[in-house]
Design an enzyme around this catalytic site. Structure first.
Site, PDB file in Angstrom:
ATOM      1  N   ASN A  86       0.869  -1.189   0.000  1.00 37.54           N
ATOM      2  CA  ASN A  86       0.000   0.000   0.000  1.00 37.54           C
ATOM      3  C   ASN A  86       0.903   1.236   0.000  1.00 37.54           C
ATOM      4  OD1 ASN A  86      -1.823   2.030   0.447  1.00 37.54           O
ATOM      5  ND2 ASN A  86      -2.436   1.357   2.503  1.00 37.54           N
ATOM      6  N   TRP A  87       0.967   1.884  -1.144  1.00 37.66           N
ATOM      7  CA  TRP A  87       1.876   3.037  -1.271  1.00 37.66           C
ATOM      8  C   TRP A  87       1.343   4.282  -0.574  1.00 37.66           C
ATOM      9  CZ3 TRP A  87       3.722   3.092  -7.142  1.00 37.66           C
ATOM     10  CH2 TRP A  87       4.431   1.919  -7.393  1.00 37.66           C
ATOM     11  N   LYS A  88       0.091   4.247  -0.179  1.00 40.73           N
ATOM     12  CA  LYS A  88      -0.541   5.440   0.428  1.00 40.73           C
ATOM     13  C   LYS A  88      -0.299   6.650  -0.479  1.00 40.73           C
ATOM     14  CE  LYS A  88      -0.230   3.221   4.897  1.00 40.73           C
ATOM     15  NZ  LYS A  88      -0.101   3.327   6.347  1.00 40.73           N
ATOM     16  N   GLY A 135       2.897  -0.982   4.406  1.00 38.20           N
ATOM     17  CA  GLY A 135       2.943   0.439   4.089  1.00 38.20           C
ATOM     18  C   GLY A 135       4.377   0.889   3.834  1.00 38.20           C
ATOM     19  N   GLY A 136       4.942   1.602   4.803  1.00 43.03           N
ATOM     20  CA  GLY A 136       6.255   2.244   4.642  1.00 43.03           C
ATOM     21  C   GLY A 136       7.331   1.373   3.998  1.00 43.03           C
ATOM     22  N   GLU A 194      -6.742   5.039   8.181  1.00 41.17           N
ATOM     23  CA  GLU A 194      -6.421   6.438   7.852  1.00 41.17           C
ATOM     24  C   GLU A 194      -7.612   7.112   7.175  1.00 41.17           C
ATOM     25  OE1 GLU A 194      -2.820   5.551   5.739  1.00 41.17           O
ATOM     26  OE2 GLU A 194      -1.833   5.046   7.624  1.00 41.17           O
ATOM     27  N   GLU A 218      -5.362  -4.672  10.815  1.00 39.03           N
ATOM     28  CA  GLU A 218      -4.375  -3.609  10.975  1.00 39.03           C
ATOM     29  C   GLU A 218      -4.625  -2.885  12.288  1.00 39.03           C
ATOM     30  OE1 GLU A 218      -2.474  -2.463   6.882  1.00 39.03           O
ATOM     31  OE2 GLU A 218      -3.846  -0.931   7.605  1.00 39.03           O
ATOM     32  N   HIS A 232      -9.584   1.563   5.306  1.00 37.62           N
ATOM     33  CA  HIS A 232      -8.300   1.738   5.990  1.00 37.62           C
ATOM     34  C   HIS A 232      -8.485   2.720   7.148  1.00 37.62           C
ATOM     35  CE1 HIS A 232      -4.136   2.665   6.806  1.00 37.62           C
ATOM     36  NE2 HIS A 232      -3.803   1.603   6.101  1.00 37.62           N
ATOM     37  N   SER A 237       3.523  -1.860  10.482  1.00 38.06           N
ATOM     38  CA  SER A 237       4.973  -1.918  10.716  1.00 38.06           C
ATOM     39  C   SER A 237       5.600  -3.263  10.307  1.00 38.06           C
ATOM     40  CB  SER A 237       5.312  -1.590  12.171  1.00 38.06           C
ATOM     41  OG  SER A 237       4.931  -0.263  12.475  1.00 38.06           O
ATOM     42  N   GLY A 291       2.678   2.419  11.016  1.00 35.48           N
ATOM     43  CA  GLY A 291       3.690   3.475  10.937  1.00 35.48           C
ATOM     44  C   GLY A 291       4.346   3.766  12.272  1.00 35.48           C
TER      45      GLY A 291
HETATM   46  P1  13P Z   1       3.028   0.590   7.780  1.00 35.74           P
HETATM   47  O1  13P Z   1       3.565  -0.684   7.190  1.00 35.74           O
HETATM   48  O2  13P Z   1       3.755   1.813   7.311  1.00 35.74           O
HETATM   49  O3  13P Z   1       2.936   0.495   9.278  1.00 35.74           O
HETATM   50  O4  13P Z   1       1.534   0.770   7.239  1.00 35.74           O
HETATM   51  C1  13P Z   1       0.657  -0.293   7.351  1.00 35.74           C
HETATM   52  C2  13P Z   1      -0.560   0.037   6.611  1.00 35.74           C
HETATM   53  O5  13P Z   1      -1.317   0.900   7.011  1.00 35.74           O
HETATM   54  C3  13P Z   1      -0.807  -0.690   5.344  1.00 35.74           C
HETATM   55  O6  13P Z   1      -2.084  -0.444   4.866  1.00 35.74           O
END
Ligand code: 13P
Length: 259
Positions: free
Chosen positions: A11-13, A239-240, A102, A172, A100, A218, A178
């Site tokens: 997930n590149w956000k 994510g990251g 976020e 999640e 999600h 994470s 993050g």
């Molecule tokens: P991180 O891997 O950056 O913690 O993000 C997880 C996430 O929200 C994937 O959708």
């Protein structure tokens, strides 16, 4: 040990312009050559809307699938700024991330809109990656299972059992996203077991057993192996650490070696 199917989603956000997205795919393709992860590992990229078309073209001859990060539940209409399931299908998406945390936190996503989006995705043959998870306060107040159950029930209301095979759940925990503090393998295992039990209660044994449940929060090359060791954990939503092709390829390779 029988081989197990894994789904690894990046997930590149809100990251990567079109040239950066193309570079990522080119670099990843090099890293996957000459030994791509075995076919038991399904790779999916979820770029921002603006890069979906470019990534769709770039992955055409690669064993990589495409996901969007959100969508509207209507097919078309006066919804300024929104993108419909038909438009995602147009671009070659097979998956769409829905609910999600976020989006729940920053964009007013509710259980009710999540439910409409899950239903719309399934109606159009898109596989929803439904995100659920508790906050730290909820965990410390021993409400994790209650929160997961409530989010699941709300999101899956009205979804028929015959569509169960297309639903992917991503556990999640909000506090792990993050944060550099992933859930422990045991915490992930326990939450996934609970989710599977709820889905079994809703749709029956077969659907429960087949349900693909991803862990997100994470995930990194140094912890993905441990997280995937549980039979309850069928993949990861990253994510990251997925933004760097080298790290992403490393995690794919670990996922592949633990099937
Ligand atoms: P991180 O891997 O950056 O913690 O993000 C997880 C996430 O929200 C994937 O959708």
């Amino acid at each position: 040990m029988t081989p197990r199917h894994r789904l690894i989603v990046g997930n590149w956000k809100m990251h990567k312009t079109i040239p950066e997205a193309r570079d990522f795919v080119a670099r990843l393709a090099e890293l996957l050559t000459p030994a791509p992860p075995d076919s038991m590992v399904e790779i999916v990229l979820a770029p921002p809307f603006t890069a979906l078309a470019a990534v769709s073209t770039a992955i055409k001859s690669l064993p990589i699938g495409l996901s969007a990060q959100d969508m509207h539940w209507e097919d078309l209409g006066a919804f300024t700024g929104a993108v419909s399931p038909l438009m995602l299908k147009d671009l070659g998406c097979r998956y769409v991330i829905i609910g999600h945390s976020e989006r729940r936190r920053d964009f007013g996503e509710t259980d009710a809109t999540v439910n409409k989006k899950v239903a719309a995705a399934l109606r159009h043959g898109l596989r929803p990656i439904l995100c659920i998870g508790e906050t730290w306060d909820q965990r410390t107040n021993s409400q994790t299972e209650q929160v997961l159950s409530a989010q699941l029930t709300a999101a899956l209301t009205g979804i028929e059992k015959d569509q169960a095979g297309d639903v992917v759940i991503a556990y999640e925990p909000v506090w792990a996203i993050g944060s550099d503090h992933p859930a422990t393998a045991q915490q992930a295992h326990d939450a996934h077991r609970h989710i599977r039990a709820r889905v079994t209660a809703l749709w029956g044994q077969d659907a429960g057993e087949r349900l693909v449940i991803l862990y997100g929060g994470s995930v990194k090359p140094d912890n993905i192996g441990e997280l995937l060791a549980s039979r309850e954990v069928n993949g990861a939503l990253i994510g990251g650490a997925c933004l760097d092709p080298l790290q992403f390829a490393k995690m794919l390779s670990i996922a592949s070696s633990t099937t």
